[in-house]
Design a protein around this motif. Structure first.
Motif, PDB file in Angstrom:
ATOM      1  N   VAL A  83      37.159 -31.392   1.593  1.00  0.00           N
ATOM      2  CA  VAL A  83      35.896 -31.739   2.239  1.00  0.00           C
ATOM      3  C   VAL A  83      35.660 -30.733   3.360  1.00  0.00           C
ATOM      4  O   VAL A  83      36.383 -30.728   4.364  1.00  0.00           O
ATOM      5  N   CYS A  84      34.664 -29.886   3.178  1.00  0.00           N
ATOM      6  CA  CYS A  84      34.411 -28.793   4.117  1.00  0.00           C
ATOM      7  C   CYS A  84      33.323 -29.163   5.114  1.00  0.00           C
ATOM      8  O   CYS A  84      32.325 -29.808   4.757  1.00  0.00           O
ATOM      9  N   ASP A  85      33.513 -28.749   6.334  1.00  0.00           N
ATOM     10  CA  ASP A  85      32.476 -28.878   7.352  1.00  0.00           C
ATOM     11  C   ASP A  85      31.497 -27.733   7.136  1.00  0.00           C
ATOM     12  O   ASP A  85      31.585 -26.685   7.767  1.00  0.00           O
ATOM     13  N   GLY A  86      30.580 -27.926   6.204  1.00  0.00           N
ATOM     14  CA  GLY A  86      29.648 -26.874   5.809  1.00  0.00           C
ATOM     15  C   GLY A  86      28.923 -27.279   4.540  1.00  0.00           C
ATOM     16  O   GLY A  86      28.725 -28.467   4.288  1.00  0.00           O
ATOM     17  N   HIS A  87      28.591 -26.292   3.733  1.00  0.00           N
ATOM     18  CA  HIS A  87      27.767 -26.561   2.561  1.00  0.00           C
ATOM     19  C   HIS A  87      28.396 -25.990   1.296  1.00  0.00           C
ATOM     20  O   HIS A  87      29.238 -25.092   1.350  1.00  0.00           O
ATOM     21  N   GLY A  88      27.960 -26.546   0.178  1.00  0.00           N
ATOM     22  CA  GLY A  88      28.332 -26.035  -1.127  1.00  0.00           C
ATOM     23  C   GLY A  88      27.174 -25.228  -1.699  1.00  0.00           C
ATOM     24  O   GLY A  88      26.852 -24.150  -1.225  1.00  0.00           O
TER      25      GLY A  88
ATOM     26  N   ARG B 221      23.350 -20.080  -3.065  1.00  0.00           N
ATOM     27  CA  ARG B 221      23.998 -21.117  -3.884  1.00  0.00           C
ATOM     28  C   ARG B 221      25.514 -20.919  -3.947  1.00  0.00           C
ATOM     29  O   ARG B 221      26.151 -21.211  -4.945  1.00  0.00           O
ATOM     30  N   PHE B 222      26.075 -20.455  -2.806  1.00  0.00           N
ATOM     31  CA  PHE B 222      27.515 -20.227  -2.773  1.00  0.00           C
ATOM     32  C   PHE B 222      28.003 -20.331  -1.337  1.00  0.00           C
ATOM     33  O   PHE B 222      28.384 -19.347  -0.715  1.00  0.00           O
ATOM     34  N   GLY B 223      28.008 -21.572  -0.835  1.00  0.00           N
ATOM     35  CA  GLY B 223      28.470 -21.808   0.521  1.00  0.00           C
ATOM     36  C   GLY B 223      29.988 -21.907   0.592  1.00  0.00           C
ATOM     37  O   GLY B 223      30.714 -21.690  -0.389  1.00  0.00           O
ATOM     38  N   LEU B 224      30.481 -22.265   1.777  1.00  0.00           N
ATOM     39  CA  LEU B 224      31.917 -22.313   2.031  1.00  0.00           C
ATOM     40  C   LEU B 224      32.646 -23.224   1.050  1.00  0.00           C
ATOM     41  O   LEU B 224      33.736 -22.882   0.564  1.00  0.00           O
ATOM     42  N   ALA B 225      32.079 -24.398   0.746  1.00  0.00           N
ATOM     43  CA  ALA B 225      32.753 -25.327  -0.158  1.00  0.00           C
ATOM     44  C   ALA B 225      32.874 -24.746  -1.570  1.00  0.00           C
ATOM     45  O   ALA B 225      33.876 -24.990  -2.255  1.00  0.00           O
ATOM     46  N   CYS B 226      31.889 -23.994  -2.010  1.00  0.00           N
ATOM     47  CA  CYS B 226      31.979 -23.319  -3.313  1.00  0.00           C
ATOM     48  C   CYS B 226      33.084 -22.270  -3.284  1.00  0.00           C
ATOM     49  O   CYS B 226      33.914 -22.185  -4.202  1.00  0.00           O
TER      50      CYS B 226
ATOM     51  N   PRO C 248      38.774 -29.414  -6.509  1.00  0.00           N
ATOM     52  CA  PRO C 248      37.442 -29.972  -6.290  1.00  0.00           C
ATOM     53  C   PRO C 248      37.080 -29.893  -4.806  1.00  0.00           C
ATOM     54  O   PRO C 248      37.936 -30.144  -3.939  1.00  0.00           O
ATOM     55  N   ALA C 249      35.836 -29.529  -4.523  1.00  0.00           N
ATOM     56  CA  ALA C 249      35.432 -29.339  -3.129  1.00  0.00           C
ATOM     57  C   ALA C 249      33.987 -29.769  -2.941  1.00  0.00           C
ATOM     58  O   ALA C 249      33.148 -29.596  -3.832  1.00  0.00           O
ATOM     59  N   ILE C 250      33.702 -30.324  -1.758  1.00  0.00           N
ATOM     60  CA  ILE C 250      32.335 -30.699  -1.408  1.00  0.00           C
ATOM     61  C   ILE C 250      32.042 -30.207   0.000  1.00  0.00           C
ATOM     62  O   ILE C 250      32.946 -29.978   0.799  1.00  0.00           O
ATOM     63  N   GLY C 251      30.762 -30.064   0.292  1.00  0.00           N
ATOM     64  CA  GLY C 251      30.336 -29.696   1.628  1.00  0.00           C
ATOM     65  C   GLY C 251      29.624 -30.859   2.295  1.00  0.00           C
ATOM     66  O   GLY C 251      28.821 -31.551   1.660  1.00  0.00           O
ATOM     67  N   VAL C 252      29.928 -31.067   3.571  1.00  0.00           N
ATOM     68  CA  VAL C 252      29.247 -32.082   4.372  1.00  0.00           C
ATOM     69  C   VAL C 252      28.763 -31.398   5.638  1.00  0.00           C
ATOM     70  O   VAL C 252      29.558 -31.094   6.529  1.00  0.00           O
ATOM     71  N   GLY C 253      27.466 -31.127   5.687  1.00  0.00           N
ATOM     72  CA  GLY C 253      26.902 -30.411   6.822  1.00  0.00           C
ATOM     73  C   GLY C 253      26.245 -31.341   7.822  1.00  0.00           C
ATOM     74  O   GLY C 253      25.677 -32.378   7.458  1.00  0.00           O
ATOM     75  N   LYS C 254      26.321 -30.943   9.089  1.00  0.00           N
ATOM     76  CA  LYS C 254      25.651 -31.711  10.138  1.00  0.00           C
ATOM     77  C   LYS C 254      24.157 -31.434  10.152  1.00  0.00           C
ATOM     78  O   LYS C 254      23.356 -32.293  10.539  1.00  0.00           O
ATOM     79  N   THR C 255      23.771 -30.230   9.760  1.00  0.00           N
ATOM     80  CA  THR C 255      22.369 -29.825   9.696  1.00  0.00           C
ATOM     81  C   THR C 255      22.145 -29.085   8.380  1.00  0.00           C
ATOM     82  O   THR C 255      23.085 -28.522   7.820  1.00  0.00           O
ATOM     83  N   PRO C 256      20.911 -29.071   7.879  1.00  0.00           N
ATOM     84  CA  PRO C 256      20.661 -28.379   6.612  1.00  0.00           C
ATOM     85  C   PRO C 256      20.607 -26.871   6.803  1.00  0.00           C
ATOM     86  O   PRO C 256      20.196 -26.378   7.855  1.00  0.00           O
TER      87      PRO C 256
ATOM     88  N   THR D  53      37.686 -37.099   7.727  1.00  0.00           N
ATOM     89  CA  THR D  53      38.301 -35.802   7.433  1.00  0.00           C
ATOM     90  C   THR D  53      37.814 -34.741   8.413  1.00  0.00           C
ATOM     91  O   THR D  53      38.605 -33.969   8.968  1.00  0.00           O
ATOM     92  N   THR D  54      36.511 -34.680   8.625  1.00  0.00           N
ATOM     93  CA  THR D  54      35.946 -33.699   9.542  1.00  0.00           C
ATOM     94  C   THR D  54      36.364 -33.992  10.977  1.00  0.00           C
ATOM     95  O   THR D  54      36.715 -33.084  11.741  1.00  0.00           O
ATOM     96  N   ARG D  55      36.346 -35.242  11.364  1.00  0.00           N
ATOM     97  CA  ARG D  55      36.696 -35.614  12.732  1.00  0.00           C
ATOM     98  C   ARG D  55      38.149 -35.245  13.056  1.00  0.00           C
ATOM     99  O   ARG D  55      38.440 -34.697  14.129  1.00  0.00           O
ATOM    100  N   GLN D  56      39.045 -35.531  12.120  1.00  0.00           N
ATOM    101  CA  GLN D  56      40.450 -35.232  12.357  1.00  0.00           C
ATOM    102  C   GLN D  56      40.716 -33.728  12.377  1.00  0.00           C
ATOM    103  O   GLN D  56      41.483 -33.221  13.218  1.00  0.00           O
TER     104      GLN D  56
END
Length: 226
Positions: free
Chosen positions: A105-110, A116-121, A130-138, A205-208
């Motif tokens: 789980v990445c603090d960023g985007h997929g 179409r190729f962010g940090l999670a990709c 397997p990876a996903i992105g969870v961003g605070k802002t778009p 995950t991001t908080r820790q």
């Protein structure tokens, strides 16, 4: 082995080469047992950084493994190429954990990314996890605010493509922006984010991971591999 681009053209070429390897079909684990959060904190000089990986038991949200590495930014700040600044140190931190997580789980985007190729990709392809992105802002796209209750969501749309979802993790609190990185269906990614966010806006995950990498910079006790 990770490429080390020196120019914008070289970095974009790396993205172009790796993008076709992103798995947007595989659903990934519907009920992962362990999940790793990844985050990076920067020192005041903007050059030194700490990357943390924290592995949680998905059922209890307790930490079962963690690692941190300190390095230096590996690329200039260029919109759309931000991952190249952090990848070497993040991969160093990943090499230090002994528990192989089911999902990153990445603090960023997929794929919710201009190319179409962010940090999670990038991390998903390089690690094969397997990876996903969870961003605070778009980073890209347009969206309508989801309903105020926890679990509500709306699509994140860029042009004609749905590139993610805008997910409300707490009643009446600002949403987060979830996108597929690699080998994980969007439905499963959003379900996982809600599981990891029982109390706060951001997943545990991001908080820790955020807490660990900031503490490493303050303590200055981690070997600098930069």
């Amino acid at each position: 082995m990770i490429s080390a681009p020196r120019t914008i053209a070289e970095a974009e070429a790396v993205q172009d080469r790796l993008r076709p390897l992103v798995d947007l079909v595989g659903p990934g684990p519907a009920e992962p047992r362990t999940v790793a959060g990844l985050d990076v904190a920067y020192a005041e000089d903007g050059v030194r950084l700490a990357a943390a990986v924290v592995v949680l038991d998905t059922r209890t949200l307790t930490v079962v493994d963690s690692a941190v590495a300190v390095g230096r930014v590996a690329f200039d700040y260029v919109p759309g190429l931000f991952a190249f600044r952090e990848l070497p140190t993040l991969l160093d931190a990943l090499d230090r954990i002994t528990t192989i997580p089911d999902v990153l789980v990445c603090d960023g985007h997929g794929i919710a990314h201009p190319r179409r190729f962010g940090l999670a990709c990038h991390l998903g392809v390089l690690t094969g996890r397997p990876a996903i992105g969870v961003g605070k802002t778009p980073l890209v796209g347009s969206w309508e605010p989801p309903a105020r209750q926890r679990g509500a969501w709306t699509p994140l749309i860029d042009g004609t493509e749905t590139v993610g979802r805008v997910v409300r993790t707490r009643d009446g609190v600002k949403p987060v922006f979830v996108s597929v990185g690699h080998g994980m269906a969007l439905d499963n990614a959003c379900s996982l984010v809600l599981t990891l966010s029982p109390q706060y806006r951001l997943p545990e995950t991001t908080r820790q991971a955020d807490r660990l990498c900031r503490a490493a910079l303050v303590a200055g006790v981690v070997t600098d591999r930069g």
